[in-house]
Design an enzyme around this catalytic site. Structure first.
Site, PDB file in Angstrom:
ATOM      1  N   ARG A   1     -19.003 -33.051  -8.533  1.00  0.00           N
ATOM      2  CA  ARG A   1     -18.644 -31.851  -8.645  1.00  0.00           C
ATOM      3  C   ARG A   1     -17.072 -31.698  -9.362  1.00  0.00           C
ATOM      4  NH1 ARG A   1     -22.508 -32.295  -8.957  1.00  0.00           N
ATOM      5  NH2 ARG A   1     -24.119 -31.109  -7.538  1.00  0.00           N
TER       6      ARG A   1
ATOM      7  N   SER B   1     -23.623 -22.623  -3.708  1.00  0.00           N
ATOM      8  CA  SER B   1     -22.804 -23.069  -2.606  1.00  0.00           C
ATOM      9  C   SER B   1     -20.785 -23.264  -2.931  1.00  0.00           C
ATOM     10  CB  SER B   1     -22.728 -24.468  -3.163  1.00  0.00           C
ATOM     11  OG  SER B   1     -24.354 -24.679  -3.439  1.00  0.00           O
TER      12      SER B   1
ATOM     13  N   GLU C   1     -15.942 -24.685  -3.272  1.00  0.00           N
ATOM     14  CA  GLU C   1     -15.890 -25.371  -4.962  1.00  0.00           C
ATOM     15  C   GLU C   1     -15.752 -24.904  -5.620  1.00  0.00           C
ATOM     16  OE1 GLU C   1     -20.443 -27.489  -4.857  1.00  0.00           O
ATOM     17  OE2 GLU C   1     -20.589 -26.174  -7.178  1.00  0.00           O
TER      18      GLU C   1
END
Ligand SMILES: Cc1cc2nc3c(=O)[nH]c(=O)nc-3n(C[C@H](O)[C@H](O)[C@H](O)COP(=O)(O)OP(=O)(O)OC[C@H]3O[C@@H](n4cnc5c(N)ncnc54)[C@H](O)[C@@H]3O)c2cc1C
Length: 357
Positions: A164, A251, A353
């Site tokens: 990510r 998420s 995130e």
């Protein structure tokens, strides 16, 4: 190209947080960016690139000039012995692009079906799901430098992809993974086009419990790419809230990676901890499980809440187009409270995130 002032952003972010852009320009091509850079009022202003708004948390009105990416187009631009090279504009909808590649017979993106957002944002956080990450199918991208207006091309190594993560999330040399391009490109580059290398021959990426269950139910033989695509859509629809119904950014925390010793220590205290051993011996822990075991599932701060079916997802409990939904402040207060309790119980600091602006 027109720069609009005081533009409501509630419909432009999947959390559906109420906020405005002081100024917003819709970018369809290179000339739009170069025209802005030639206009003194906009040239010096800080810029924020916006795709589908599915990975951002707006904590107030956005002061930088918002560049809404609407560069369109998708085509096959080449073919090698091993892959079709397929290109899409940064403003293309990611899921529609994945569906289109399959319809054309270019296979390999099916595990990444139904991820919200745009093609241009996909390299920024190296999107991933069900055993495939963008970097596994990436060829190269074209971007424009938001200071100089110069268009440049990056290959995978230059993008410094990580979990990510990529060069587009970092601001300075010291911030970027060692050995990669020296300068971070956060808020410095607008991704215009992305090219993918889609493998020939194709074979399915399996090995994820949810998908393997579908394979077993189907009879155990090798599925087609279309079947994997359909199963991924079904699984995601059952697990994740639809942002058009319940505001969210997917998420909210990254799954943390710890050493084998740290994991053994956590298992000694909590034998049920959900974890996966990685190839290098380190261990990935399920952030959702850590949050759940601290008792956060279903809890709220104001209108910001922890999703009842999956503690990794924070949601906006207000109506998606209403005036009284969660504020960015509520979302961040909830996120920080979760980080504190997970840290106090497990000694692990969860990393957020989405991009917080
Ligand atoms: C329900 C749900 C499920 C999700 N599931 C997943 C998942 O399985 N896997 C996963 O990886 N992610 C997932 N996400 C997160 C999100 O979908 C991805 O990060 C997506 O790539 C964001 O795209 P976007 O266009 O909405 O980007 P935005 O939210 O608009 O922007 C995100 C970041 O990218 C930058 N950016 C956007 N476009 C460009 C561009 N053209 N050039 C340069 N920078 C740009 C922005 O400045 C910002 O920093 C999920 C989100 C939701 C809401």
């Amino acid at each position: 190209m027109l720069v609009q002032k005081n533009v409501p952003l509630q419909a432009f972010n999947t959390f559906h947080i109420l906020a405005k852009a002081h100024a917003l320009a819709r970018i369809s091509n290179v000339t739009d960016v170069q025209t802005l850079l030639a206009t003194p009022e906009w040239a010096q202003m800080q810029k924020f690139v916006l795709g589908g708004g599915s990975n951002v948390v707006l904590t107030g009105d956005v002061k930088p000039l918002v560049l809404k990416v609407e560069v369109m187009g998708r085509r096959c631009v080449g073919e090698t012995a091993k892959a079709f090279i397929v290109e899409a504009g940064g403003g293309e909808n990611w899921h529609e692009f994945v569906a289109w590649t399959l319809a054309q017979g270019y296979l390999g993106l099916e595990n990444l079906a139904l991820i919200p957002g745009t093609v241009g944002a996909a390299p920024v956080q190296n999107i991933g799901a069900y055993g495939v990450e963008l970097q596994d199918r990436f060829d190269s991208l074209d971007a424009i430098d938001l200071r100089t207006g110069v268009v440049f091309t990056l290959n995978a190594a230059q993008c410094a992809f990580g979990y990510r993560d990529s060069i587009f999330k970092h601001t300075s040399a010291s911030d970027v993974l060692a050995g990669h391009q020296a300068l971070g490109l956060k808020d410095r580059a607008l991704i215009l086009r992305v090219r993918f290398a889609l493998p020939k021959p194709w074979k399915p990426v399996l090995g994820y419990a949810d998908i393997d269950k579908k394979v077993a139910a189907y009879g155990g033989s090798q599925p087609t790419a279309q079947q994997v695509f359909d199963w991924v859509c079904e699984i995601r629809q059952a697990k994740l809230p639809n942002p058009e119904v319940l505001g969210n950014a997917g998420s909210f925390f990254k799954n943390p990676t710890v050493t084998a010793e740290q994991c053994a220590d956590i298992i000694a205290r909590d034998p049920k901890v959900v974890h996966y051993v990685l190839a290098d011996g380190s261990v990935k822990l399920a952030a959702g499980w850590l949050i759940d075991s601290c008792g956060w599932r279903g809890k709220s701060v104001g209108q910001a809440g922890v999703y009842e079916k999956q503690a990794l997802v924070l949601v906006n409990r207000g109506a998606i187009n209403g005036p009284d939904g969660a504020t960015g402040g509520e979302v961040m207060t909830l996120a920080k409270a979760i980080q504190t309790s997970v840290y106090e119980r497990f000694g692990i600091l969860l990393e957020i995130e989405p991009v917080v602006i």
